[in-house]
Motif scaffolding. Structure first.
Motif, PDB file in Angstrom:
ATOM      1  N   ALA A 136      -3.206   4.484  -2.343  1.00  0.00           N
ATOM      2  CA  ALA A 136      -4.292   4.984  -1.493  1.00  0.00           C
ATOM      3  C   ALA A 136      -4.292   6.500  -1.623  1.00  0.00           C
ATOM      4  N   HIS A 157      -5.640  10.135  -1.156  1.00  0.00           N
ATOM      5  CA  HIS A 157      -6.480  11.086  -0.424  1.00  0.00           C
ATOM      6  C   HIS A 157      -5.987  12.499  -0.729  1.00  0.00           C
ATOM      7  N   VAL A 202      -9.914   5.898   3.049  1.00  0.00           N
ATOM      8  CA  VAL A 202      -9.044   5.514   1.930  1.00  0.00           C
ATOM      9  C   VAL A 202      -7.985   4.501   2.356  1.00  0.00           C
ATOM     10  N   PHE A 203      -7.249   4.804   3.420  1.00  0.00           N
ATOM     11  CA  PHE A 203      -6.182   3.891   3.823  1.00  0.00           C
ATOM     12  C   PHE A 203      -6.757   2.565   4.307  1.00  0.00           C
ATOM     13  N   VAL A 254       0.868  -1.178   0.000  1.00  0.00           N
ATOM     14  CA  VAL A 254       0.000   0.000   0.000  1.00  0.00           C
ATOM     15  C   VAL A 254       0.909   1.233   0.000  1.00  0.00           C
ATOM     16  N   ASN A 287       0.893   5.280   0.264  1.00  0.00           N
ATOM     17  CA  ASN A 287       0.040   6.391   0.663  1.00  0.00           C
ATOM     18  C   ASN A 287       0.884   7.600   1.027  1.00  0.00           C
ATOM     19  N   ILE A 344      -7.203   3.331  -5.101  1.00  0.00           N
ATOM     20  CA  ILE A 344      -8.369   3.583  -4.259  1.00  0.00           C
ATOM     21  C   ILE A 344      -8.366   5.073  -3.948  1.00  0.00           C
ATOM     22  N   SER A 387      -7.888   0.474   1.393  1.00  0.00           N
ATOM     23  CA  SER A 387      -6.724   0.023   0.633  1.00  0.00           C
ATOM     24  C   SER A 387      -6.022  -1.120   1.346  1.00  0.00           C
TER      25      SER A 387
END
Length: 257
Positions: free
Chosen positions: A100, A102, A185-186, A50, A52, A120, A189
């Protein structure tokens, strides 16, 4: 100090961009990201990743101020090629990488997200390639990857206007796999990464090696041409004016030269 935090838990690696306030993609950050990919490969524990951003944004773009320190067309072309090579590595990584998103994924930030295998997005996140508003063009394969997700017509619109779309619009256009509430979001994901990590590593790696064959050979040619055009456009008076206007937070006065 590294700009990419890294941890692995339950076979999921989490890479966090830490370059406040905008998580801009500097050369150093790109190097750090490459080093983290090395660690993931060498550790051989993670079965999904992931990616982010810390703070308000996934990444609001490349480090424009760093670009202004470059001296020649060859410097600009080398920078573009460096981004191409790293993002190509991500796209062909044997472990799936989930972006992820945002806050915002703009310019180089969106190009990074597009190199990931799954995106995502928060419903109110902003995704776009605003380079033309600065008198330059995308330089990390944005002109080549975006049409593959949203189609050529939408790619023309997004790149030529520089206007971002929301996470909801990104899902509707095919740019995002899922759109969720911004604060989820996180979490979403990570849930998806956990689902992938529960599969056999052998079968996952087989799929990761097969899907890239679907990409046209023209992509590689397009990326090369983008690097050349990026260097050419970056050396113009309009590029200097656009970048200076961006730094000074004013409207640029382009003179078409």
């Amino acid at each position: 100090m590294t700009t990419i935090a890294y941890e692995v838990k339950n076979n999921v690696a989490v890479l966090t961009i830490q370059s406040p306030p905008a998580n801009a993609l500097s050369s150093g950050l790109l190097d750090d990201l490459g080093n983290r990919l090395d660690e993931i490969e060498n550790d051989n524990t993670a079965k999904a990743v992931v990616l982010n951003g810390e703070g308000k944004f996934f990444s609001a773009g490349a480090d424009i101020k760093e670009f202004t320190a470059l001296q020649s067309d060859s410097d600009y072309e080398s920078l573009s090629e460096k981004g191409h090579q790293l993002f190509e590595r991500i796209e062909h990584f044997k472990i799936p990488v989930i972006a992820a998103i945002h806050g915002a994924a703009l310019g180089g930030g969106l190009e990074l997200a597009m190199a990931c295998h799954i995106r995502i997005a928060g419903e109110n996140a902003k995704l776009g390639l605003p380079e033309l508003t600065l008198g330059i063009i995308p330089g990390f394969a944005g002109t080549q990857r975006l049409p593959g997700y949203v189609g050529t017509a939408k790619a023309y619109e997004m790149i030529l206007t520089g206007q971002p779309i929301t996470g909801k619009e990104a899902k509707e256009s095919g740019l995002a796999n899922q759109v969720v509430q911004d604060e989820e979001v996180f979490e979403k994901s990570h849930e998806l990464a956990q689902s992938i990590a529960g599969k056999s590593r052998l079968s996952v790696e087989a799929v990761m090696g097969l899907i890239p064959y679907a990409k046209s050979e023209q992509f590689a040619k397009g990326v090369q041409e983008e690097a050349k055009a990026f260097a050419k456009v970056f050396g113009t008076e309009d590029a200097s004016e656009g970048i200076q206007a961006f730094i000074e937070k004013r409207k640029p006065n382009f003179r078409d030269k």
